[in-house]
Scaffold this motif. Sequence first.
Motif, PDB file in Angstrom:
ATOM      1  N   GLY A 102       0.843  -1.185   0.000  1.00 28.76           N
ATOM      2  CA  GLY A 102       0.000   0.000   0.000  1.00 28.76           C
ATOM      3  C   GLY A 102       0.874   1.229   0.000  1.00 28.76           C
ATOM      4  N   TYR A 103       0.242   2.395  -0.176  1.00 24.43           N
ATOM      5  CA  TYR A 103       0.980   3.654  -0.303  1.00 24.43           C
ATOM      6  C   TYR A 103       0.328   4.704   0.593  1.00 24.43           C
ATOM      7  CZ  TYR A 103       2.283   1.104  -4.517  1.00 24.43           C
ATOM      8  OH  TYR A 103       2.703   0.129  -5.400  1.00 24.43           O
ATOM      9  N   ILE A 104       1.163   5.470   1.281  1.00 23.71           N
ATOM     10  CA  ILE A 104       0.698   6.514   2.199  1.00 23.71           C
ATOM     11  C   ILE A 104       1.270   7.848   1.741  1.00 23.71           C
ATOM     12  CG2 ILE A 104       0.687   7.347   4.583  1.00 23.71           C
ATOM     13  CD1 ILE A 104       1.401   4.385   5.373  1.00 23.71           C
ATOM     14  N   SER A 105       0.427   8.858   1.610  1.00 26.66           N
ATOM     15  CA  SER A 105       0.943  10.206   1.347  1.00 26.66           C
ATOM     16  C   SER A 105       1.312  10.826   2.691  1.00 26.66           C
ATOM     17  CB  SER A 105      -0.091  11.056   0.612  1.00 26.66           C
ATOM     18  OG  SER A 105      -1.301  11.137   1.331  1.00 26.66           O
ATOM     19  N   ASP A 106       2.616  10.929   2.932  1.00 26.58           N
ATOM     20  CA  ASP A 106       3.135  11.473   4.183  1.00 26.58           C
ATOM     21  C   ASP A 106       3.447  12.953   3.954  1.00 26.58           C
ATOM     22  OD1 ASP A 106       4.078  11.736   6.722  1.00 26.58           O
ATOM     23  OD2 ASP A 106       5.944  10.635   6.407  1.00 26.58           O
ATOM     24  N   GLY A 107       2.408  13.784   4.103  1.00 27.28           N
ATOM     25  CA  GLY A 107       2.543  15.200   3.771  1.00 27.28           C
ATOM     26  C   GLY A 107       3.636  15.899   4.545  1.00 27.28           C
ATOM     27  N   GLY A 108       3.749  15.590   5.838  1.00 27.83           N
ATOM     28  CA  GLY A 108       4.777  16.225   6.646  1.00 27.83           C
ATOM     29  C   GLY A 108       6.184  15.843   6.246  1.00 27.83           C
ATOM     30  N   GLY A 109       6.327  14.695   5.592  1.00 24.30           N
ATOM     31  CA  GLY A 109       7.642  14.242   5.142  1.00 24.30           C
ATOM     32  C   GLY A 109       7.882  14.489   3.669  1.00 24.30           C
ATOM     33  N   ASN A 110       6.906  15.102   2.963  1.00 29.40           N
ATOM     34  CA  ASN A 110       7.015  15.357   1.518  1.00 29.40           C
ATOM     35  C   ASN A 110       7.392  14.075   0.770  1.00 29.40           C
ATOM     36  OD1 ASN A 110       6.442  18.108   1.928  1.00 29.40           O
ATOM     37  ND2 ASN A 110       8.602  18.562   2.281  1.00 29.40           N
ATOM     38  N   ALA A 111       6.700  13.009   1.106  1.00 28.60           N
ATOM     39  CA  ALA A 111       7.064  11.704   0.551  1.00 28.60           C
ATOM     40  C   ALA A 111       5.848  10.793   0.450  1.00 28.60           C
ATOM     41  CB  ALA A 111       8.133  11.041   1.430  1.00 28.60           C
ATOM     42  N   VAL A 112       6.013   9.743  -0.350  1.00 32.62           N
ATOM     43  CA  VAL A 112       5.064   8.635  -0.395  1.00 32.62           C
ATOM     44  C   VAL A 112       5.746   7.434   0.251  1.00 32.62           C
ATOM     45  CG1 VAL A 112       3.861   6.995  -1.892  1.00 32.62           C
ATOM     46  CG2 VAL A 112       3.801   9.449  -2.410  1.00 32.62           C
ATOM     47  N   VAL A 113       5.110   6.856   1.248  1.00 38.26           N
ATOM     48  CA  VAL A 113       5.666   5.721   1.978  1.00 38.26           C
ATOM     49  C   VAL A 113       4.985   4.448   1.481  1.00 38.26           C
ATOM     50  CG1 VAL A 113       5.894   4.631   4.241  1.00 38.26           C
ATOM     51  CG2 VAL A 113       6.233   7.108   3.988  1.00 38.26           C
ATOM     52  N   VAL A 114       5.793   3.455   1.107  1.00 40.96           N
ATOM     53  CA  VAL A 114       5.299   2.162   0.651  1.00 40.96           C
ATOM     54  C   VAL A 114       5.336   1.201   1.841  1.00 40.96           C
ATOM     55  CG1 VAL A 114       5.525   0.337  -1.076  1.00 40.96           C
ATOM     56  CG2 VAL A 114       6.347   2.658  -1.602  1.00 40.96           C
TER      57      VAL A 114
END
Length: 346
Positions: A102-114
Amino acid sequence: MQTRRCLPTFARTLFAAPLLCTLFAATLVSHAEGPYKVLDHWKLADTGGWDYLLVDSAAHRVYITRGDHVDAVDTTSGKLIGTISGLHGTHGLALDPDGKVGYISDGGGNAVVVFDRSNLSTVATVPAGTNPDAIIFEPATKTVWAFNGRSKNISVIDAASRKVIATIDVPGKPEFGVADGQGNVYNNIEDKSEVLKIDARAHKVTATWPAGCESPSGLAMDIAGNRLFPVCDGNKMSVIDAGSGKILATPAIGDGPDAAGWDAKHKLAFASSGDGVLSVVDASTYKTIQSLPTKKGARTMAYDASTDRVYLVTADFGPRPAATAENQHPRPPMIPGSFEIIVVGR
């Protein structure tokens, strides 16, 4: 819902006032009645705010973004399965059809986490734009699309290589997006009150349409009927022809919506609103057939087509702190232990 005193202004007889009061009360009751009802309330003890949630029907779980972590909850028991931690400011979730990640939009980290869906471990972090918010999986190209709220662009990530293969500039703040499975992506531009149509293969905006309502946030799609359902401020949902951009209708919904859903079997569109109303719209008539009271703050939702259930989340809050020079609009504190998942079904 507040109870109002029924004061007819034109009744002249002894029997007119009771009759009008009865009709008024019946109208309010019938508007709340419909095919859906609140089935359960599941409490989660952990703290933190929340944003989007997403159902994994095959695994019988619902994921909820909670700021620095993501909760995974068993939809058969309402119990917490586990958490994905070590995040910075989560917003949305997407699932790969492979059933593995799955994929998470980690706005505070400016990243997409798999993350690995089997054990909830993080397997990769992909740099995206500034504050990725909504996120979807685009099946025709097998890519992940992160809609970056502050940098006003979209990061397109190849699911196989887990690398950004394109960055698409958009004319304003991108909110939620949907894919039709045929290579088209649609995206709400909240601050422009527009909807974009984007070629997923060419990575180009091919059409820009008025949303038909102000500040569109949540977005759902009837793929078979080729219709879009943005939900907006002003108590409106818009219905848009996804081929031409023509606005077909603007049914009434609750106030302060942030999410939408689509039931392909029954041809119903949903809108969850901060005023504590789940609106159900019949897509054959474009009429709101139910305004189900849920709870104040329950403005995000996820629909599970396999069970015909809607999941919403909210909590109780204490008094709002006084404004300061550093924080002009402070948020009221969440009361510990009050966070809950509201389960709606037939």
